[in-house]
Motif scaffolding. Structure first.
Motif, PDB file in Angstrom:
ATOM      1  N   SER A 203     -10.068  -6.796   2.830  1.00 17.45           N
ATOM      2  CA  SER A 203     -10.165  -5.435   2.517  1.00 17.45           C
ATOM      3  C   SER A 203      -9.573  -4.529   3.608  1.00 17.45           C
ATOM      4  O   SER A 203      -9.950  -4.971   4.619  1.00 17.45           O
ATOM      5  CB  SER A 203     -11.556  -5.230   2.080  1.00 17.45           C
ATOM      6  OG  SER A 203     -12.395  -5.279   3.208  1.00 17.45           O
ATOM      7  N   VAL A 209      -4.621   4.429   0.528  1.00 20.37           N
ATOM      8  CA  VAL A 209      -5.339   3.412  -0.375  1.00 20.37           C
ATOM      9  C   VAL A 209      -6.447   2.624   0.217  1.00 20.37           C
ATOM     10  O   VAL A 209      -6.480   2.547   1.158  1.00 20.37           O
ATOM     11  CB  VAL A 209      -4.022   2.344  -0.737  1.00 20.37           C
ATOM     12  CG1 VAL A 209      -3.782   1.514   0.470  1.00 20.37           C
ATOM     13  CG2 VAL A 209      -4.519   1.461  -1.985  1.00 20.37           C
ATOM     14  N   TYR A 210      -7.236   2.011  -0.602  1.00 21.82           N
ATOM     15  CA  TYR A 210      -8.036   1.055  -0.170  1.00 21.82           C
ATOM     16  C   TYR A 210      -7.670  -0.198  -1.009  1.00 21.82           C
ATOM     17  O   TYR A 210      -7.584  -0.370  -2.365  1.00 21.82           O
ATOM     18  CB  TYR A 210      -9.657   1.277  -0.902  1.00 21.82           C
ATOM     19  CG  TYR A 210     -10.708   0.269  -0.792  1.00 21.82           C
ATOM     20  CD1 TYR A 210     -11.214  -0.044   0.431  1.00 21.82           C
ATOM     21  CD2 TYR A 210     -10.997  -0.618  -2.014  1.00 21.82           C
ATOM     22  CE1 TYR A 210     -12.068  -1.339   0.516  1.00 21.82           C
ATOM     23  CE2 TYR A 210     -11.925  -1.585  -2.017  1.00 21.82           C
ATOM     24  CZ  TYR A 210     -12.261  -1.949  -0.485  1.00 21.82           C
ATOM     25  OH  TYR A 210     -13.314  -2.956  -0.653  1.00 21.82           O
ATOM     26  N   ALA A 211      -7.355  -1.171  -0.539  1.00 22.14           N
ATOM     27  CA  ALA A 211      -6.883  -2.543  -1.033  1.00 22.14           C
ATOM     28  C   ALA A 211      -8.033  -3.786  -0.772  1.00 22.14           C
ATOM     29  O   ALA A 211      -8.553  -3.723   0.036  1.00 22.14           O
ATOM     30  CB  ALA A 211      -5.631  -2.875  -0.193  1.00 22.14           C
ATOM     31  N   GLY A 220      -4.468  -2.469  -4.940  1.00 16.84           N
ATOM     32  CA  GLY A 220      -4.521  -1.103  -4.241  1.00 16.84           C
ATOM     33  C   GLY A 220      -5.215  -0.032  -5.021  1.00 16.84           C
ATOM     34  O   GLY A 220      -4.782  -0.162  -6.479  1.00 16.84           O
ATOM     35  N   TYR A 221      -6.361   0.496  -4.702  1.00 20.65           N
ATOM     36  CA  TYR A 221      -7.113   1.476  -5.383  1.00 20.65           C
ATOM     37  C   TYR A 221      -6.998   2.899  -4.827  1.00 20.65           C
ATOM     38  O   TYR A 221      -7.033   3.206  -3.685  1.00 20.65           O
ATOM     39  CB  TYR A 221      -8.613   0.945  -5.506  1.00 20.65           C
ATOM     40  CG  TYR A 221      -8.814  -0.256  -6.265  1.00 20.65           C
ATOM     41  CD1 TYR A 221      -8.985  -0.662  -7.564  1.00 20.65           C
ATOM     42  CD2 TYR A 221      -9.043  -1.506  -5.311  1.00 20.65           C
ATOM     43  CE1 TYR A 221      -9.094  -1.699  -8.101  1.00 20.65           C
ATOM     44  CE2 TYR A 221      -9.063  -2.673  -6.020  1.00 20.65           C
ATOM     45  CZ  TYR A 221      -9.311  -2.868  -7.273  1.00 20.65           C
ATOM     46  OH  TYR A 221      -9.348  -4.124  -7.920  1.00 20.65           O
ATOM     47  N   LYS A 228      -6.473   2.198 -10.270  1.00 20.09           N
ATOM     48  CA  LYS A 228      -5.768   1.036  -9.736  1.00 20.09           C
ATOM     49  C   LYS A 228      -4.299   1.689  -9.719  1.00 20.09           C
ATOM     50  O   LYS A 228      -3.783   2.237 -10.261  1.00 20.09           O
ATOM     51  CB  LYS A 228      -5.458  -0.001 -10.842  1.00 20.09           C
ATOM     52  CG  LYS A 228      -4.795  -1.323 -10.184  1.00 20.09           C
ATOM     53  CD  LYS A 228      -4.820  -2.369 -11.151  1.00 20.09           C
ATOM     54  CE  LYS A 228      -6.094  -2.998 -11.633  1.00 20.09           C
ATOM     55  NZ  LYS A 228      -5.791  -4.116 -12.435  1.00 20.09           N
ATOM     56  N   TRP A 230      -1.648  -0.028  -7.365  1.00 14.85           N
ATOM     57  CA  TRP A 230      -0.580  -1.413  -7.367  1.00 14.85           C
ATOM     58  C   TRP A 230      -1.178  -2.456  -7.597  1.00 14.85           C
ATOM     59  O   TRP A 230      -2.506  -2.532  -7.011  1.00 14.85           O
ATOM     60  CB  TRP A 230       0.296  -0.993  -6.515  1.00 14.85           C
ATOM     61  CG  TRP A 230      -0.251  -0.898  -4.863  1.00 14.85           C
ATOM     62  CD1 TRP A 230      -0.412   0.152  -4.367  1.00 14.85           C
ATOM     63  CD2 TRP A 230      -0.974  -1.799  -3.970  1.00 14.85           C
ATOM     64  NE1 TRP A 230      -0.895   0.060  -2.993  1.00 14.85           N
ATOM     65  CE2 TRP A 230      -1.382  -1.226  -2.916  1.00 14.85           C
ATOM     66  CE3 TRP A 230      -0.938  -3.277  -4.428  1.00 14.85           C
ATOM     67  CZ2 TRP A 230      -1.754  -2.097  -1.890  1.00 14.85           C
ATOM     68  CZ3 TRP A 230      -1.700  -3.960  -3.122  1.00 14.85           C
ATOM     69  CH2 TRP A 230      -1.942  -3.216  -2.098  1.00 14.85           C
ATOM     70  N   LEU A 276       0.633  -2.142   2.720  1.00 15.67           N
ATOM     71  CA  LEU A 276      -0.599  -1.606   1.984  1.00 15.67           C
ATOM     72  C   LEU A 276      -0.258  -0.199   1.320  1.00 15.67           C
ATOM     73  O   LEU A 276      -0.811   0.069   0.159  1.00 15.67           O
ATOM     74  CB  LEU A 276      -1.643  -1.635   2.702  1.00 15.67           C
ATOM     75  CG  LEU A 276      -2.256  -2.776   3.480  1.00 15.67           C
ATOM     76  CD1 LEU A 276      -3.381  -2.523   4.453  1.00 15.67           C
ATOM     77  CD2 LEU A 276      -2.965  -3.859   2.320  1.00 15.67           C
ATOM     78  N   ASN A 277       0.522   0.501   1.671  1.00 20.20           N
ATOM     79  CA  ASN A 277       0.718   1.868   1.204  1.00 20.20           C
ATOM     80  C   ASN A 277       1.923   1.857   0.226  1.00 20.20           C
ATOM     81  O   ASN A 277       1.771   2.398  -0.684  1.00 20.20           O
ATOM     82  CB  ASN A 277       1.345   2.917   2.591  1.00 20.20           C
ATOM     83  CG  ASN A 277       0.287   3.024   3.259  1.00 20.20           C
ATOM     84  OD1 ASN A 277      -0.821   3.227   3.204  1.00 20.20           O
ATOM     85  ND2 ASN A 277       0.664   3.329   4.719  1.00 20.20           N
ATOM     86  N   GLY A 279       2.344  -1.175  -1.644  1.00 10.76           N
ATOM     87  CA  GLY A 279       2.015  -2.110  -2.579  1.00 10.76           C
ATOM     88  C   GLY A 279       2.973  -3.176  -2.784  1.00 10.76           C
ATOM     89  O   GLY A 279       3.303  -3.660  -3.839  1.00 10.76           O
TER      90      GLY A 279
END
Length: 592
Positions: A203, A209-211, A220-221, A228, A230, A276-277, A279
């Protein structure tokens, strides 16, 4: 199963034979879950922070708020209490257990030969189809140390990391105190089902994003709404993830090449970098021994390097491109069992096996693999964890003195530039509550963080100030002298406190509450040790049910700027017996 089943609770972990990993190695299992102070507490299992699971969460145990015996005097003053023959709270998932004789002086390091250049990693072995497991063997003998390294060698520069336990505190903390720390649930993600118990480790939280890892995917949320953003699909389940990220939001995972049939594994052979950014998966790599892909047991990120290690040796890749920076060499008789990342890159290099095995703690250049400094641990210390890479702090179970699989009996403070031992701190398990996974994920520790050139360590539970209560503290050790500083943060009656990470000079900590309160996140001032409440969850039954199954001992816990994310590290098969609805993620936000 997509992962081998964990060993029975309260048993020391098993491990793969040297040179013969086959499937994804099963991480060690902490003791069975125990109740909290005044209410059921955390189930034992994997770790927090960036989180890397090791055992599926267990059902909550009965409440523990009303013990019959009267409280004893608090032994946790400025000096650590003398260890007792048995830990009175051994059933708890303690975080850190003793090593050499408590209170024994640190030995004087002696010079050793200069470290060899480059990453000449282990002799390669053919990866067999099943995991060959042998009992963990830690030899006895007299503790001694050697150190080597050249003063004045160019050190690797500091890099970026997110979360984790290590790091030098300094300056001011970035966490703002909310006008109202009372929280509410922002969103919840249902726990996915799988064919069998499946790892969902990983996590991460960036500005965008929180992934979170799911079953063979990373999603990714939106950090506030949970919408959601991605999905990055993967061909197989994630085996291991690191909590470290680069400044531009890139991280890495190790995963299986396909979804295995129930009761089997496809091996942890795939290494990938994730943006992460954006996705997206940036690249995927494997390293082979002949035609057979090598299994890896851990992964980390240091600056712009992804490093993976295991019993067949270590390898490294450029974070942006996936270009191989080094890999195991067939002519080597030692191997990089794993790495610690973040500000610097540290290798735990193993030579020999069984009672004669010796660990070399090496600070290395993350681009070339050149050894900057090296510290040799005594023979008989079979496994070690990297608590922090800058300053360099390593934890180990010396001579198997912890006796409970915690991997934490002694802490070694090492000079990054010279490789010399600064001090050794004895951390008896009867007094301190820390736990490290020195076998697989070498930088995964609970209950201990590093900053301000100090070690912040949770104590074991003990009687509180009021009748029939329990509590604990966070205490600080000077990494130069090995002595306690006298700083102490009391959890309060029927609370337990666990350090999560540093925020500049301050410690961010998680407070597990009694049955009629909600979890608190607090900031502890690095100087005065005064406590500031950053967030407090509602004390509803629904929230407490989530907190009980997602504590730092059994789940991944991330906190930043009034947002608390609790996430599961395992999914299980449909129809598994559960007492309540389960969630992959529960996010809380301060401000009512």
């Amino acid at each position: 199963m997509t992962q081998p089943p964990p060993p029975p609770p309260n048993q020391p972990p098993q491990q793969p034979g040297f040179g013969a990993p086959a499937g994804p190695p099963q991480p060690p299992v902490p003791p069975a879950p125990q109740p909290g102070y005044g209410y059921p507490q955390q189930p034992a299992a994997p770790q927090p922070g960036y989180g890397h699971p090791h055992q599926p969460p267990q059902p909550a145990q009965p409440g523990y708020g009303y013990p019959a015996q009267p409280p004893a005097a608090n032994p946790y003053t400025q000096q650590p209490p003398a260890p007792t023959p048995a830990n009175p709270y051994a059933q708890q998932p303690g975080y850190g257990y003793p090593g050499g004789p408590p209170g024994s002086p640190a030995p004087v390091p002696t010079p050793a030969p200069a470290p060899t250049p480059g990453r000449n990693n282990a002799t390669l072995f053919i990866v067999v189809a099943a995991v060959v497991v042998i009992a963990l063997i830690v030899g006895g003998g007299i503790w001694y140390s050697k150190s080597s390294g050249a003063d004045g060698r160019k050190d690797d520069t500091a890099g970026s990391s997110a979360g984790g336990t290590g790091g030098e505190g300094g300056g001011k903390g970035s966490e703002k105190v909310p006008a109202d720390p009372a929280s509410r649930i922002l969103f919840q993600v249902p726990l996915p089902t799988a064919n069998d118990t499946t790892v969902t480790a990983g996590s991460w939280l960036t500005d965008k994003v929180y992934a979170k890892t799911g079953v063979a995917r990373i999603v990714g949320y939106d950090p506030d709404s949970g919408a959601k953003l991605w999905t990055v699909p993967l061909p197989g389940p994630v085996c291991y993830a690191t909590g470290h990220t680069s400044a531009d939001g890139r991280t890495a995972v190790v995963f299986q090449p396909k979804m295995p049939p129930k009761g089997s594994t496809a091996g942890c052979t795939q290494v990938a970098a994730i943006d992460l950014n954006a996705g997206k998966r940036l690249w995927t790599q494997t390293i082979k021994s002949g035609d057979v892909p090598i299994n890896f047991n851990n992964v980390t990120v240091a600056q712009q390097t992804v490093a993976v290690g295991g019993t067949s040796g270590g390898a490294a890749f450029a974070l942006a491109s996936g270009k191989v920076r080094w890999q195991p060499k067939p002519t080597d008789t030692c191997y990089d069992a794993g790495y610690g990342g973040g500000a610097k890159l540290v290798a735990v290099r193993r030579c020999g096996s069984g009672d004669t095995a010796q660990l070399h703690i090496q600070t290395i250049d993350p681009v070339s693999g050149k050894v900057i400094s090296e510290y040799e641990m005594t023979s008989g210390i079979a496994y070690a964890s990297v608590v922090s890479t800058d300053p360099l702090v390593v934890a180990a179970d010396v001579n198997d003195s912890a006796g409970d699989g915690s991997g934490f009996s002694d802490v070694f403070s090492i000079d990054n530039r010279t490789g010399r031992l600064r001090t050794r701190i004895s951390t008896p398990g009867s007094s301190y509550a820390a736990r490290c996974d020195g076998i697989y994920q070498l930088e995964k520790c609970q209950g201990v963080v590093v900053g301000n050139d100090r070690l912040y360590l949770a104590t074991e539970e003990h009687d509180g100030g009021a009748d029939h209560t329990k509590t604990n503290e966070i205490v600080a050790f000077d990494l130069a002298t090995g002595k306690q500083t006298g700083q102490r943060a009391d959890a309060g009656d029927n609370y337990t406190i666990t350090p999560l990470r540093m925020d500049g000079p301050n410690v961010i900590a998680y407070k597990d509450p009694p049955y009629d309160k909600g979890v608190r996140i607090v900031s502890i001032d690095g100087g005065s040790f005064s406590e500031t409440k950053l967030l407090e969850n509602p004390a509803t039954a629904a929230v407490r049910a989530v907190e009980t199954t997602m504590s730092p001992a059994s789940a991944e816990v991330l906190y930043s700027q009034g947002h608390l994310y609790l996430s599961a590290v395992y999914a299980h098969a449909a129809g598994s017996s559960v007492s309540a609805k389960e969630y992959l993620v529960t996010a809380f936000g301060a401000g009512g």
